[in-house]
Structures are given as structure tokens and as C-alpha cells.
Design an enzyme around this catalytic site. Structure first.
Site, PDB file in Angstrom:
ATOM      1  N   ASP A  21       0.831  -1.211   0.000  1.00  0.00           N
ATOM      2  CA  ASP A  21       0.000   0.000   0.000  1.00  0.00           C
ATOM      3  C   ASP A  21       0.863   1.258   0.000  1.00  0.00           C
ATOM      4  O   ASP A  21       1.934   1.285   0.607  1.00  0.00           O
ATOM      5  CB  ASP A  21      -0.898  -0.018   1.240  1.00  0.00           C
ATOM      6  CG  ASP A  21      -2.019   1.006   1.155  1.00  0.00           C
ATOM      7  OD1 ASP A  21      -2.349   1.437   0.024  1.00  0.00           O
ATOM      8  OD2 ASP A  21      -2.573   1.374   2.207  1.00  0.00           O
ATOM      9  N   GLY A  22       0.390   2.292  -0.681  1.00  0.00           N
ATOM     10  CA  GLY A  22       1.035   3.596  -0.613  1.00  0.00           C
ATOM     11  C   GLY A  22       1.632   4.100  -1.908  1.00  0.00           C
ATOM     12  O   GLY A  22       2.272   5.155  -1.929  1.00  0.00           O
ATOM     13  N   GLU A  68     -11.916  -4.806  -5.874  1.00  0.00           N
ATOM     14  CA  GLU A  68     -12.392  -3.428  -5.748  1.00  0.00           C
ATOM     15  C   GLU A  68     -11.573  -2.455  -6.600  1.00  0.00           C
ATOM     16  O   GLU A  68     -12.066  -1.372  -6.956  1.00  0.00           O
ATOM     17  CB  GLU A  68     -12.345  -2.999  -4.279  1.00  0.00           C
ATOM     18  CG  GLU A  68     -13.361  -3.691  -3.373  1.00  0.00           C
ATOM     19  CD  GLU A  68     -12.932  -5.093  -2.970  1.00  0.00           C
ATOM     20  OE1 GLU A  68     -13.806  -5.870  -2.538  1.00  0.00           O
ATOM     21  OE2 GLU A  68     -11.735  -5.413  -3.107  1.00  0.00           O
ATOM     22  N   ASN A  69     -10.349  -2.833  -6.924  1.00  0.00           N
ATOM     23  CA  ASN A  69      -9.491  -1.941  -7.711  1.00  0.00           C
ATOM     24  C   ASN A  69     -10.021  -1.705  -9.118  1.00  0.00           C
ATOM     25  O   ASN A  69      -9.632  -0.717  -9.775  1.00  0.00           O
ATOM     26  CB  ASN A  69      -8.066  -2.493  -7.800  1.00  0.00           C
ATOM     27  CG  ASN A  69      -7.280  -2.348  -6.518  1.00  0.00           C
ATOM     28  OD1 ASN A  69      -6.328  -3.089  -6.272  1.00  0.00           O
ATOM     29  ND2 ASN A  69      -7.680  -1.413  -5.654  1.00  0.00           N
ATOM     30  N   ARG A 189       1.483  -4.922   6.211  1.00  0.00           N
ATOM     31  CA  ARG A 189       0.852  -3.874   5.404  1.00  0.00           C
ATOM     32  C   ARG A 189       1.687  -2.608   5.519  1.00  0.00           C
ATOM     33  O   ARG A 189       2.050  -2.187   6.625  1.00  0.00           O
ATOM     34  CB  ARG A 189      -0.582  -3.582   5.847  1.00  0.00           C
ATOM     35  CG  ARG A 189      -1.214  -2.473   4.985  1.00  0.00           C
ATOM     36  CD  ARG A 189      -2.674  -2.301   5.173  1.00  0.00           C
ATOM     37  NE  ARG A 189      -3.209  -1.366   4.176  1.00  0.00           N
ATOM     38  CZ  ARG A 189      -4.425  -1.423   3.670  1.00  0.00           C
ATOM     39  NH1 ARG A 189      -5.264  -2.366   4.056  1.00  0.00           N
ATOM     40  NH2 ARG A 189      -4.825  -0.557   2.776  1.00  0.00           N
ATOM     41  N   ILE A 196      -7.334  -4.792   6.897  1.00  0.00           N
ATOM     42  CA  ILE A 196      -7.044  -6.004   6.127  1.00  0.00           C
ATOM     43  C   ILE A 196      -7.461  -5.870   4.663  1.00  0.00           C
ATOM     44  O   ILE A 196      -6.912  -6.530   3.783  1.00  0.00           O
ATOM     45  CB  ILE A 196      -7.742  -7.221   6.758  1.00  0.00           C
ATOM     46  CG1 ILE A 196      -7.337  -7.347   8.233  1.00  0.00           C
ATOM     47  CG2 ILE A 196      -7.397  -8.504   6.019  1.00  0.00           C
ATOM     48  CD1 ILE A 196      -5.845  -7.424   8.461  1.00  0.00           C
ATOM     49  N   SER A 197      -8.451  -5.045   4.392  1.00  0.00           N
ATOM     50  CA  SER A 197      -8.891  -4.758   3.019  1.00  0.00           C
ATOM     51  C   SER A 197      -9.263  -6.008   2.225  1.00  0.00           C
ATOM     52  O   SER A 197      -8.836  -6.188   1.081  1.00  0.00           O
ATOM     53  CB  SER A 197      -7.808  -3.952   2.278  1.00  0.00           C
ATOM     54  OG  SER A 197      -7.640  -2.695   2.870  1.00  0.00           O
TER      55      SER A 197
END
Length: 246
Positions: A21-22, A68-69, A189, A196-197
Site C-alpha cells: 500500500d502507498g 475493488e481496484n 501492510r 485487512i482490506s
């Protein structure tokens, strides 16, 4: 501290999963378009993959693209798919040189044909490698995985293949995308987010969670070593007491 030197090779997590992430925030901080963050993130992938294999980690799973992306702006999704294809082509040598087997989980049939074809080709070319299994979670969502598992088991029960009384954890495991992988020991993460996504919800039941403030494009092997060192200094009780473990 030199975290690598203090890692116990006999206590390595057998399965590490990472929510990378990021990328977007890294690009924004640099005054760049989001896509540049994703491109920069490929270096972090290479470092972590190589470092994991060198340490002796048996399984590494990377959350590369969630279900979801697909809801992100089309230009970003299209770029990510192109980046996937180009990265697979570039990294085949790294995988072969390090004896790493590529695996993929998720709704892979929803990937663009070119990306799916390239993915399958690399999986086939590395199928005999046995030093480490690198799994890419692509078009992956854990709730969808669990729904598919329930449907498959329900259909098999309806077909008389076995009784509902026979359903246990082993039956469920056999119907998940990760059926050939052990449960996750360490979930990392990056970027400071602590959620947790929708990632490996069943598989992380007893995983140790480690959250790093570092944005993924800046993540390096030393950061992985620190996470593993932290993991090795935790007490994993699996529902037992400390006294029972000792």
C-alpha cells in the site's frame, strides 16, 4: 540494529503475505501522477521477493490487484494491467535465477487477455522451480473467494459427493484459491494503514499482523528483515496460555 543478522533461520514464517500500500500517496508526495508510484513500486517487489528467497521463506503472497481496484479510474487500471504484463516479462529472469515458482490467485479470467496470457506463460515457465512460491493476488477479493467456496461445497453436497456432516476446515481449505498454500504466518501492510482490506480473511486467522509506516515504493529488504525479526520475537499462542507453551 542489523535485523538480518539477528533473524533465526529456524523460526522463519513459512508464509508471508503483504498488502503493498502507498503507491499513490508516494507519487503525490513527489508531485507525480499516481501511475509513477505503481511503476516505482516494482523495485520494492523485486527487493522483497529476492530477500525472502535468500532467507529461506517458502511462500510469499503479494496483494497486487483487488476486485475493488477495478472501480478505480480506467486510465489507472489500464496502466496497471500494462505494468503487470511488462513486469512479468522483465522479472522472468529474476524468478528463474532465484528458483522461484510463480503462482496466482483470484478471478484471473477477468484480467485482460494479454495480461492473462503473459501470466500463464510465466507460471508455466517457472512451474518446476522449488525454492520459493511467489503468489500474486490478482483481481482478488476474500469475500468473493469465500462465496465461491460455499457454492462449490453446496453443489458437491447436492450431488451426493459427501454429506454436510463431513464439512470441516480441511474441506473448506481444499475449496479456496490458496488450497496449495499453508496459512499465513505473517501479514505485513505498508503505508501506515491498519486494516485487512478483504485480503485472505480465512487464511490469516492466526497470522501475526505487522503495520509499517513506509510507503510501498520506499520499502526495502531491510524493512522486511525488521518485520521478520519482530515476528520472531512475538509469542504465538494459538489459543493456549504462555505456561502451556513453556
Amino acid at each position: 540494529m542489523n535485523f538480518k543478522e539477528n533473524i533465526n533461520p529456524k523460526k522463519l514464517p513459512k508464509h508471508i503475505a503483504i498488502i503493498m500500500d502507498g503507491n499513490g500517496r508516494w507519487a503525490k508526495k513527489q508531485g507525480l501522477m499516481r501511475v509513477r508510484g505503481h511503476e516505482k513500486g516494482t523495485k520494492a517487489v523485486r527487493e522483497v521477493v529476492e530477500a525472502s528467497a535468500e532467507l529461506g521463506v517458502e511462500n510469499l503472497t503479494l496483494y497486487a490487484f483487488s476486485t475493488e481496484n477495478w472501480n478505480r479510474p480506467k486510465v489507472e487500471v489500464d496502466m496497471l494491467m500494462r505494468l503487470l504484463v511488462s513486469s512479468l516479462k522483465k522479472e522472468i529472469k529474476t524468478l528463474q535465477d532465484n528458483n522461484i515458482k510463480l503462482n496466482a490467485i483470484g478471478c484471473l479470467d477477468t484480467l485482460p487477455p494479454k495480461a492473462f496470457k503473459e501470466l500463464q506463460e510465466v507460471i508455466e515457465k517457472t512451474s518446476s522451480n522449488n525454492r520459493m512460491t511467489l503468489t500474486l493476488a490478482l483481481s482478488y477479493g476474500s469475500r468473493e473467494e469465500l462465496c465461491n467456496m460455499v457454492k462449490e461445497i453446496a453443489n458437491e453436497v447436492a450431488a451426493g459427493e459427501f454429506s454436510s456432516k463431513d464439512i470441516d476446515e480441511s474441506v473448506i481449505n481444499k475449496h479456496l484459491y490458496t488450497r496449495n498454500l499453508p496459512d499465513v504466518d505473517l501479514l505485513i501492510r505498508t503505508s501506515g494503514e491498519q486494516r485487512i482490506s478483504n485480503f485472505l480473511l480465512w487464511q490469516i486467522a492466526y497470522a501475526e499482523l505487522y503495520f509499517s509506516e513506509i510507503l510501498w515504493p520506499d520499502y526495502r529488504r531491510e524493512d522486511l528483515y525488521e518485520a521478520i525479526y519482530n515476528y520472531q520475537n512475538r509469542e504465538r499462542r494459538f489459543g493456549k496460555t504462555s505456561e502451556q507453551l513453556s
